[in-house]
Write a protein that holds these residues in place. Structure first.
Motif, mmCIF file in Angstrom:
data_model
loop_
_atom_site.group_PDB
_atom_site.id
_atom_site.type_symbol
_atom_site.label_atom_id
_atom_site.label_comp_id
_atom_site.label_asym_id
_atom_site.label_seq_id
_atom_site.Cartn_x
_atom_site.Cartn_y
_atom_site.Cartn_z
ATOM 1 N N THR B 170 -17.836 -16.317 18.396
ATOM 2 C CA THR B 170 -17.446 -17.512 17.636
ATOM 3 C C THR B 170 -18.467 -17.747 16.541
ATOM 4 O OG1 THR B 170 -18.672 -18.929 19.155
ATOM 5 C CG2 THR B 170 -16.323 -18.666 19.595
ATOM 6 N N GLY B 171 -18.068 -18.517 15.537
ATOM 7 C CA GLY B 171 -18.975 -18.832 14.438
ATOM 8 C C GLY B 171 -18.902 -17.788 13.340
ATOM 9 N N PRO B 172 -19.400 -18.134 12.157
ATOM 10 C CA PRO B 172 -19.271 -17.242 10.993
ATOM 11 C C PRO B 172 -20.290 -16.094 10.963
ATOM 12 C CG PRO B 172 -20.351 -19.282 10.357
ATOM 13 C CD PRO B 172 -19.972 -19.450 11.806
ATOM 14 N N LEU B 173 -21.099 -15.941 11.991
ATOM 15 C CA LEU B 173 -22.165 -14.941 12.096
ATOM 16 C C LEU B 173 -23.313 -15.232 11.121
ATOM 17 C CD1 LEU B 173 -19.654 -13.467 13.464
ATOM 18 C CD2 LEU B 173 -21.044 -11.440 13.232
ATOM 19 N N THR B 174 -24.210 -16.039 11.587
ATOM 20 C CA THR B 174 -25.336 -16.448 10.751
ATOM 21 C C THR B 174 -26.380 -15.343 10.673
ATOM 22 O OG1 THR B 174 -26.441 -17.392 12.680
ATOM 23 C CG2 THR B 174 -25.054 -18.877 11.398
ATOM 24 N N ARG B 175 -27.142 -15.383 9.613
ATOM 25 C CA ARG B 175 -28.229 -14.430 9.447
ATOM 26 C C ARG B 175 -29.218 -14.529 10.609
ATOM 27 N NH1 ARG B 175 -31.416 -11.549 10.076
ATOM 28 N NH2 ARG B 175 -33.027 -10.589 8.793
ATOM 29 N N ASN B 176 -29.489 -15.773 11.013
ATOM 30 C CA ASN B 176 -30.494 -15.967 12.060
ATOM 31 C C ASN B 176 -30.028 -15.515 13.444
ATOM 32 O OD1 ASN B 176 -32.432 -16.903 10.315
ATOM 33 N ND2 ASN B 176 -32.069 -19.082 10.721
ATOM 34 N N MET B 177 -28.720 -15.275 13.607
ATOM 35 C CA MET B 177 -28.214 -14.775 14.895
ATOM 36 C C MET B 177 -27.904 -13.280 14.854
ATOM 37 S SD MET B 177 -28.072 -16.389 17.715
ATOM 38 C CE MET B 177 -26.742 -15.753 18.738
ATOM 39 N N ALA B 178 -28.066 -12.661 13.692
ATOM 40 C CA ALA B 178 -27.632 -11.266 13.537
ATOM 41 C C ALA B 178 -28.272 -10.351 14.585
ATOM 42 C CB ALA B 178 -27.933 -10.783 12.125
ATOM 43 N N ASP B 179 -29.564 -10.474 14.791
ATOM 44 C CA ASP B 179 -30.247 -9.592 15.741
ATOM 45 C C ASP B 179 -29.759 -9.810 17.165
ATOM 46 O OD1 ASP B 179 -31.658 -8.749 13.599
ATOM 47 O OD2 ASP B 179 -33.506 -9.851 14.084
ATOM 48 N N ALA B 180 -29.544 -11.085 17.512
ATOM 49 C CA ALA B 180 -29.137 -11.402 18.890
ATOM 50 C C ALA B 180 -27.729 -10.886 19.184
ATOM 51 C CB ALA B 180 -29.211 -12.920 19.123
ATOM 52 N N VAL B 181 -26.840 -10.969 18.205
ATOM 53 C CA VAL B 181 -25.479 -10.458 18.399
ATOM 54 C C VAL B 181 -25.532 -8.950 18.641
ATOM 55 C CG1 VAL B 181 -23.269 -10.026 17.234
ATOM 56 C CG2 VAL B 181 -24.346 -12.274 17.048
ATOM 57 N N GLU B 182 -26.322 -8.288 17.836
ATOM 58 C CA GLU B 182 -26.485 -6.838 17.950
ATOM 59 C C GLU B 182 -27.019 -6.470 19.343
ATOM 60 O OE1 GLU B 182 -26.077 -5.354 14.667
ATOM 61 O OE2 GLU B 182 -25.820 -3.460 15.738
ATOM 62 N N LEU B 183 -28.010 -7.249 19.763
ATOM 63 C CA LEU B 183 -28.655 -7.003 21.054
ATOM 64 C C LEU B 183 -27.668 -7.171 22.211
ATOM 65 C CD1 LEU B 183 -31.719 -6.437 21.333
ATOM 66 C CD2 LEU B 183 -32.002 -8.810 22.044
ATOM 67 N N ALA B 184 -26.855 -8.209 22.127
ATOM 68 C CA ALA B 184 -25.868 -8.474 23.183
ATOM 69 C C ALA B 184 -24.865 -7.322 23.249
ATOM 70 C CB ALA B 184 -25.151 -9.797 22.925
ATOM 71 N N TRP B 185 -24.421 -6.876 22.079
ATOM 72 C CA TRP B 185 -23.441 -5.780 22.020
ATOM 73 C C TRP B 185 -24.049 -4.493 22.576
ATOM 74 C CZ3 TRP B 185 -18.548 -4.893 21.981
ATOM 75 C CH2 TRP B 185 -18.012 -3.700 21.482
ATOM 76 N N ASP B 186 -25.271 -4.217 22.169
ATOM 77 C CA ASP B 186 -25.946 -3.005 22.649
ATOM 78 C C ASP B 186 -26.122 -3.018 24.166
ATOM 79 O OD1 ASP B 186 -26.101 -2.013 20.149
ATOM 80 O OD2 ASP B 186 -28.211 -2.543 19.807
ATOM 81 N N ALA B 187 -26.250 -4.224 24.727
ATOM 82 C CA ALA B 187 -26.498 -4.323 26.169
ATOM 83 C C ALA B 187 -25.221 -4.142 26.981
ATOM 84 C CB ALA B 187 -27.124 -5.681 26.496
ATOM 85 N N MET B 188 -24.070 -4.161 26.307
ATOM 86 C CA MET B 188 -22.801 -4.067 27.043
ATOM 87 C C MET B 188 -22.445 -2.610 27.305
ATOM 88 S SD MET B 188 -20.594 -7.057 25.169
ATOM 89 C CE MET B 188 -19.039 -6.431 25.782
ATOM 90 N N PRO B 189 -22.112 -2.286 28.562
ATOM 91 C CA PRO B 189 -21.732 -0.908 28.870
ATOM 92 C C PRO B 189 -20.327 -0.596 28.352
ATOM 93 C CG PRO B 189 -21.520 -2.286 30.826
ATOM 94 C CD PRO B 189 -22.073 -3.164 29.744
ATOM 95 N N GLU B 190 -20.073 0.669 28.047
ATOM 96 C CA GLU B 190 -18.714 1.104 27.709
ATOM 97 C C GLU B 190 -17.892 1.120 29.001
ATOM 98 O OE1 GLU B 190 -17.609 2.045 24.729
ATOM 99 O OE2 GLU B 190 -19.358 2.601 23.533
#
Lengths: 486, 256
Positions: B170-190
């Protein structure tokens, strides 16, 4: 209608800085409180505006001009309530605030963007000391923010709150668009306070255009605002119940919130009251048939909320978990400039509705005040405020049996005007300051959600508490991340 | 104990039995555009739209941008636009979010055979807000409350991205959250997929022009599901996810 002050910019004296500081010190010393303080760039300098409020609700406006390099000597050391404003002034405009104890960015905007990871948190040393870092992503479905606890064993010595992840550039965007068509954007400044922010904005624009809205529009807005308060307080109570594992409270307060927001939806199409308010307008529609539905929903809320309250408040487990936990004293609340529900839970009676004109004059609202300042007080205050709002809406509906979508034309905004508008949202006072240039175009829009001021209240509340009590302390304040980050 | 029983009696049964056929009264949902020519040169609806959701010749509304403010309906001199309380608006493609003239409803989200096989009986979701205003977040929380009770289908929120199959943004993807979004995605298993919720995430919405955003994550990873709204009604999310996973069971069947 909201609390409001309008001035022609030509009538606002720009004091020299020492005199301005002296004046503010004097007024704060005499019992006035600060509502907001912010900067606006003008040529190479920065115009700094302060808004204070007397105990009887009168707004006082003063202004000075400072150079960025020279700035001024901080007021925060003597008046800690100003800490967030001076930090913001420094962050947004680069104004030097000499001797400020803690110039941490409020939201890491502009040049600071993307540097949140590098920020050096406070550190304490010692054998038993350890740090716990939480966030920015939390365990539940909730906005992001980061918390760094400095603990001695299980006890929190200090909590440093790190916000800015939600920064979307609201204030910049507000100046890019037609000043009269900003409501959809304003409704998302803090989406759970759509009504509070929208009313604040609409009242400011109406004032700039010399429009006085009808009693009916005012009444309809009041109903929307109080429905929002009821819904969000129920949501807060459901969250508090969840966090102590009191599942019946969580389920029941949760479904009652559904009834409250669905009532808003029946009137305006949105469960968050979006579309209800526009400058010069209330678009809520309630015919006689729908009025019956609304009354029946309110009746159900009154009846069923009383039943769950009786169960919740009497439960030993609830009392045990909330009483004496997360205390903020009256003195702390006053010093820190807490507002709204959090302030009232600590015995500080600030509620803009009690100063309000219009519908809050016709139907007065008595503030609910608790003294203990703990999680218990912040839970109980919600319960009493819900009761009072339900009763208040009932009175308004006795007078206004139906609502029609009403639009009063809003012409061009007057030039060279400054207006500050305050509206008591469910968390506390929402503040919008707008200023126009000679042609009536907006040159400045300052937004302030009550969360900006109350976050530090949470930091104080958890001190000397067990870290495991942080979730209930946090929920008891229920602050907005995006409202702070803008 | 007696107090607790009293609450239980007052609570009754709150769940909505048939989630997909339920119509929330009064909801400003799917806009419909009636057939018939626009006034020559008229741009009234486009002018009042705060998110450039409307394109003309032929007139279309992009639900990925629409914030359902309703401004366009009264602005149209021909009264061509009407908001209905339909909630079924999700789509697996951006093109599927387009409402065209004469359309009466949106086609349901196409079921993914692969996702149905993997997640049709159990889906764990991790929600990440990156500039969301707490509108979408509150409605996503609501899908798990006693009214909507999405858990009845084995669909649940989880705390850790490590446990998650779907990243619900959710949200427009802020610059300040960019790293955290990436981190969450990377932590998710296929296997894993992304759900974009709300106009902000799908298109930037009201914040599209902001310089405080960093939407590059979405240019590298495409959402599998789009759930429009500002915020979407919980049922919009529910219907979209059930359709995507091909969950056909009605409620009677579940209780067996």
């Amino acid at each position: 209608m909201s609390t409001l002050l309008k001035r022609a910019t030509a009538d606002i004296a720009v004091d020299d800085c020492p005199r301005w500081l002296e004046q503010i010190r004097a007024r704060l010393g005499q019992g006035a409180r600060v509502v907001t303080l912010f900067g606006r760039p003008e040529a190479s300098d920065v115009l700094v505006t302060a808004i204070l409020q007397s105990a009887t609700g009168v707004l006082e406006l003063s202004r000075t001009r400072v150079t960025r390099e020279r700035g001024y000597h901080t007021l925060t050391r003597d008046f800690p309530a100003l800490h967030c404003f001076e930090r913001e002034l420094h962050e947004q405009h680069g104004v030097r605030i000499a001797d400020h104890p803690w110039l941490k960015p409020v939201r890491f905007e502009s040049a600071q963007r993307g540097t949140m990871k590098e920020y050096p948190f406070y550190q304490i040393d010692g054998k038993e000391v350890h740090e716990v870092a939480v966030g920015p992503i939390h365990a539940s479905v909730i906005e992001p923010g980061s918390f760094r606890f400095m603990c001695l064993g299980e006890v929190v010595h200090h909590l440093e709150i790190h916000l800015g992840y939600q920064h979307r550039g609201v204030e910049t965007l507000l100046l890019k668009r037609d000043a009269k068509a900003l409501t959809p954007l304003v409704e998302t400044i803090a989406g759970d306070t759509s009504m509070g922010h929208a009313w604040c904005y609409a009242a400011a624009v109406e004032s700039l255009a010399n429009v006085e809205v009808s009693e009916e529009i005012d009444a309809a807005r009041g109903v929307g605002l109080e429905l929002e308060r009821i819904a969000m307080h129920l949501s807060g109570l459901a969250g508090l119940a969840t966090d102590i594992g009191f599942l019946q409270g969580s389920a029941t307060y949760g479904r009652l919130r559904t009834t409250a927001i669905n009532t808003s939806m029946r009137l305006c199409g949105s469960r968050f009251g979006r579309g209800w308010i526009r400058p010069g307008a209330s678009r809520a529609v309630m015919d006689a048939e729908l009025a019956q539905v609304v009354r029946s929903n309110l009746g159900l809320l009154m009846k069923d909320i009383a039943i769950i309250n009786d169960c919740f408040l009497q439960a030993a487990t609830v009392q045990h978990r909330f009483r004496g936990v997360g205390c903020v004293t009256s003195v702390q609340a006053r010093d820190l400039g807490l507002v709204g529900m959090a302030a009232r839970a600590s015995g500080v009676s600030i509620d803009q509705r009690t100063f309000g004109e219009g519908v809050f004059r016709t139907f007065p609202m008595q503030p609910v005040v608790e003294d203990s300042g703990d999680c218990w007080a912040r839970a109980v205050i919600r319960i009493h405020e819900i009761d009072r709002s339900l009763e208040w809406i009932g009175k308004v509906l006795d007078r206004h049996g139906t609502f029609a979508s009403t639009l009063q034309p809003v012409g061009n905004l007057n030039g060279n005007q400054f207006v500050v508008s305050l509206c008591e949202g469910f968390r506390g006072e929402v503040v919008h300051c707008l200023e126009t240039d000679a042609s009536g175009k907006l040159v400045h829009y300052k937004v302030q959600d009550p969360s900006l001021r109350n976050w530090f209240g949470l930091a104080l509340a958890v001190r000397e508490n067990e870290i495991s009590d942080f979730p209930i302390c946090n929920k008891s304040f229920d602050l907005s991340y995006c409202g702070n980050d803008l | 104990m007696l107090k607790s029983l009293r609450v239980r009696v007052s609570q009754g049964s709150q769940y909505i039995p048939e989630l997909r056929s339920f119509v929330p009264a009064g909801f400003r949902g799917l806009p419909l555009i009636s057939e018939g020519a626009c006034l020559s040169g008229c741009t009234a609806c486009q002018t009042v739209c705060p998110t450039k959701a409307i394109s003309l010749d032929p007139i279309r509304i992009d639900l990925g941008r629409c914030v359902f403010c309703g401004e366009c309906a009264p602005a149209c001199p021909e009264k061509k636009i009407e908001y209905t309380s339909q909630v079924r608006m999700g789509s697996a493609t951006l093109e599927g979010l387009m409402v065209t003239e004469g359309q009466k409803s949106l086609s349901p989200v196409a079921t993914s055979a692969a996702l149905k096989k993997m997640f049709g009986r159990s889906l764990k979701m991790r929600q990440v807000s990156a500039g969301g205003c707490n509108g979408c977040e509150a409605e996503l929380n609501a899908v798990a409350n006693v009214n909507f009770d999405l858990q009845r289908y084995g669909i649940e929120w989880v705390a850790s991205p490590r446990h998650a199959d779907a990243l619900v943004l959710t949200g427009p993807l802020t610059r300040n959250m960019a790293d955290a979004v990436e981190l969450a995605w990377d932590a998710m298993p296929e296997p894993r997929f992304i759900v974009a919720v709300g106009a902000c995430t799908i298109s930037g919405g009201l914040y599209e022009e902001s310089s405080a955003l960093d939407r590059t994550f979405l240019s590298r990873f495409s959402p599998t599901l789009y759930v429009p709204g500002c915020p979407p009604h919980p049922l919009t999310f529910v219907a979209a996810i059930l359709d995507l996973l091909g969950i056909q069971r009605g409620d009677a069947e579940i209780s067996k």
